[in-house]
Design an enzyme around this catalytic site. Sequence first.
Site, PDB file in Angstrom:
ATOM      1  N   HIS A 169      -9.285   4.373  -0.680  1.00  0.00           N
ATOM      2  CA  HIS A 169      -8.558   3.101  -0.743  1.00  0.00           C
ATOM      3  C   HIS A 169      -7.405   3.203  -1.753  1.00  0.00           C
ATOM      4  O   HIS A 169      -6.282   2.786  -1.468  1.00  0.00           O
ATOM      5  CB  HIS A 169      -9.513   1.967  -1.132  1.00  0.00           C
ATOM      6  CG  HIS A 169      -8.824   0.680  -1.450  1.00  0.00           C
ATOM      7  ND1 HIS A 169      -8.537  -0.271  -0.487  1.00  0.00           N
ATOM      8  CD2 HIS A 169      -8.330   0.201  -2.619  1.00  0.00           C
ATOM      9  CE1 HIS A 169      -7.901  -1.284  -1.067  1.00  0.00           C
ATOM     10  NE2 HIS A 169      -7.755  -1.023  -2.363  1.00  0.00           N
ATOM     11  N   GLU A 170      -7.695   3.768  -2.936  1.00  0.00           N
ATOM     12  CA  GLU A 170      -6.638   3.916  -3.950  1.00  0.00           C
ATOM     13  C   GLU A 170      -5.540   4.847  -3.448  1.00  0.00           C
ATOM     14  O   GLU A 170      -4.359   4.622  -3.728  1.00  0.00           O
ATOM     15  CB  GLU A 170      -7.225   4.405  -5.282  1.00  0.00           C
ATOM     16  CG  GLU A 170      -8.220   3.446  -5.925  1.00  0.00           C
ATOM     17  CD  GLU A 170      -7.705   2.014  -6.034  1.00  0.00           C
ATOM     18  OE1 GLU A 170      -6.490   1.811  -6.186  1.00  0.00           O
ATOM     19  OE2 GLU A 170      -8.524   1.082  -5.942  1.00  0.00           O
ATOM     20  N   HIS A 227      -3.018   3.035  -1.513  1.00  0.00           N
ATOM     21  CA  HIS A 227      -1.950   2.423  -2.316  1.00  0.00           C
ATOM     22  C   HIS A 227      -0.865   3.448  -2.643  1.00  0.00           C
ATOM     23  O   HIS A 227       0.327   3.114  -2.638  1.00  0.00           O
ATOM     24  CB  HIS A 227      -2.523   1.844  -3.614  1.00  0.00           C
ATOM     25  CG  HIS A 227      -3.314   0.591  -3.417  1.00  0.00           C
ATOM     26  ND1 HIS A 227      -2.833  -0.488  -2.695  1.00  0.00           N
ATOM     27  CD2 HIS A 227      -4.556   0.243  -3.836  1.00  0.00           C
ATOM     28  CE1 HIS A 227      -3.758  -1.448  -2.697  1.00  0.00           C
ATOM     29  NE2 HIS A 227      -4.804  -1.022  -3.365  1.00  0.00           N
TER      30      HIS A 227
HETATM   31 ZN   LIG Z   1      -6.579  -1.923  -3.780  1.00  0.00          ZN
END
Ligand SMILES: [Zn+2]
Length: 232
Positions: free
Chosen positions: A104-105, A108
């Site tokens: 998930h990171e 980003h």
């Molecule tokens: Zn996030």
Amino acid sequence: MTSPIFALFDPTYFLVIIGLVLSMAASGYVNSTFRKYDQYRSRSGVTGTDAANYILQQSGITDVGVTQISGNLTDNYNGQTKVLSLSQSTANSTSVAAVGVAAHECGHAVQDATNYAPMRLRTAIVPLANIGSSLSLPLIIIGVVLSFNQTLIHIGILLFSLALLFQLVTLPVEFNASHRALKILGEGLTQEEVPMVRKVLTAAALTYVAAALSTFLQLLRLVLLFGGNRDN
Ligand SMILES: [Zn+2]
């Protein structure tokens, strides 16, 4: 702000309590979901750090460093410093949950590298939202003290709505990061692992939904209390 004692004679305080309960429930849910899927070791056997390095490399991102930070679920990506920080529970764990959070990171970092518009907008709003959250309540209070000065009160409410705007723009950024994570991870996960990672990431996204709802309820309360024109 106000103490719970205000609830006794301010019925709109109920809205703040609903927001608090929602936020606590979302935070409890993400913690329990993470703990649950932290028990399942991913079949690939990679740690969160391995997964992050692999995804960044696969995405052609070479200017982002992966580091470790303390705390529980404090994982984050900083676009300014180009640092992807993983909490210890994510960085060194080979669980399905850890790999999902790390991915998930990375989502980003990919958003940053590809100039994903909602992320740019979110970054641009940060200073406004900070000003909004720190000045809105003092302005409203001063407005009330100055025999309900409508201009000050309305500016205060407007500033508070900037905090809500920030949280609303955060939602597509968070959902998109998880969507990217699942897409990238999909190939490396087994059939059983994909829904597990999805549950962890959905639980994490719900905390942002709860935060936005809670801010909306606080804004609604301010409007109900001070938004109307008063004669006194
Ligand atoms: Zn996030």
